[in-house]
Design an enzyme around this catalytic site. Structure first.
Site, PDB file in Angstrom:
ATOM      1  N   SER A 142       1.467   2.248   2.480  1.00 48.07           N
ATOM      2  CA  SER A 142       2.268   1.081   2.859  1.00 48.07           C
ATOM      3  C   SER A 142       3.700   1.305   2.414  1.00 48.07           C
ATOM      4  O   SER A 142       3.961   2.097   1.501  1.00 48.07           O
ATOM      5  CB  SER A 142       1.715  -0.179   2.182  1.00 48.07           C
ATOM      6  OG  SER A 142       2.595  -1.277   2.327  1.00 48.07           O
ATOM      7  N   TYR A 155      -1.021  -4.982  -5.104  1.00 52.32           N
ATOM      8  CA  TYR A 155      -1.209  -4.335  -3.797  1.00 52.32           C
ATOM      9  C   TYR A 155      -0.386  -3.052  -3.739  1.00 52.32           C
ATOM     10  O   TYR A 155      -0.883  -2.001  -3.331  1.00 52.32           O
ATOM     11  CB  TYR A 155      -0.774  -5.290  -2.689  1.00 52.32           C
ATOM     12  CG  TYR A 155      -0.621  -4.642  -1.335  1.00 52.32           C
ATOM     13  CD1 TYR A 155      -1.726  -4.394  -0.532  1.00 52.32           C
ATOM     14  CD2 TYR A 155       0.641  -4.279  -0.857  1.00 52.32           C
ATOM     15  CE1 TYR A 155      -1.588  -3.790   0.712  1.00 52.32           C
ATOM     16  CE2 TYR A 155       0.790  -3.684   0.386  1.00 52.32           C
ATOM     17  CZ  TYR A 155      -0.326  -3.443   1.166  1.00 52.32           C
ATOM     18  OH  TYR A 155      -0.187  -2.843   2.401  1.00 52.32           O
TER      19      TYR A 155
END
Length: 270
Positions: A142, A155
């Site tokens: 990501s 995350y």
């Protein structure tokens, strides 16, 4: 590795980028083992394959369940006769809160899906991939895996783990037949918040400002970019101008880039 006539496993295949990857792979002549925790959405992906459904096998599996993942290669090989690649796409975000307010159950869930899920999948399939003439591992990290996003720190830590794991694999497998790619999506137009069970409680103006600052890339465009990366044996793939810009900005000045992101996201944190 060209995907035509190859067997590719896609996790998170029931929606979003995973679904788009399944359909894009079929268009390029691949066979697909579609894996997802949600049987209903997985069946929807299967139906969307239309006349190419005979090239798709469905596997309901929780990637954070090590025993279930360990049994997956045998199921894929039984359905297709071989396996040539895996795309570890399944992932979830955390609630948009600071680490101090983040509960341990949410922490464990994010780490189990985003990091351990990739580890389990890679460990389960790598022995089979090493026997193929050409094979490929794609791990989806990501933008948050190389650039800190406040309210998504855990995350980001899980996706940073995916980044380093994948780059380490690239090095370890350099003299083998297995190529390795790490993918850094920016903002993708998917329902990841819903699938993660995350409700974003913020003023409309805050979410509108975020959308204007970081326009999304469609799941279909993202899938094509990833498949192009596979076929070009890319080391890294950045998806979206936001991911590319933030990569450049973070390399230029990490502290300034971190403050830039905080100013864009602080309304979401309250």
């Amino acid at each position: 590795m060209k995907v035509n006539n190859k067997v590719i496993v896609v996790t998170g295949a029931g929606s979003g980028m995973g679904r788009a990857l399944v359909l894009a792979l079929l268009k390029r002549g691949a066979r697909v083992a579609a894996a997802d925790l949600n049987e209903t959405t997985l069946n929807e992906t299967y139906e969307l394959a239309g006349p190419q459904r005979d090239k798709v096998s469905r596997h309901v599996v929780n990637v954070s369940d090590r025993a279930a993942v360990a049994a997956l290669p045998a199921a894929v090989i039984a359905a297709h006769g071989a396996v040539d690649g895996i795309i570890n796409n399944a992932g979830i975000i955390q609630p948009f809160v600071r680490l101090n307010e983040l509960h341990y159950d949410a922490i464990e869930r994010v780490l189990n899906v985003n990091l351990y899920g990739v580890i389990y999948m890679t460990k389960a399939f790598l022995p089979h991939l090493l026997t193929r003439p050409a094979a490929h591992i794609v791990n989806v990290s990501s933008m948050g895996g190389f650039f800190p996003v406040p309210g998504q720190s855990l995350y980001g830590a899980s996706k940073a783990g995916v980044k380093l794991l994948t780059e380490g694999l690239f090095s370890e497998l350099t003299e083998t037949n297995v190529r390795v790619t790490v993918v850094f999506p920016g903002a993708i137009a998917t329902n990841i918040s819903q699938n993660s069970g995350v409700v974003i409680a913020a003023p409309a103006a805050a979410t509108d400002d975020a959308a204007q600052s970081f326009p999304t890339t469609s799941a279909e465009d993202a899938a094509e970019i990833i498949l192009n990366g596979i076929e070009n044996d890319a080391f890294q793939v950045y998806i979206g101008n936001d991911a590319k810009m933030m990569n450049w900005l973070y390399r230029l000045s990490p502290k300034r880039a971190t403050r830039f992101m905080y100013n864009r996201m602080k309304q979401l944190l309250g």
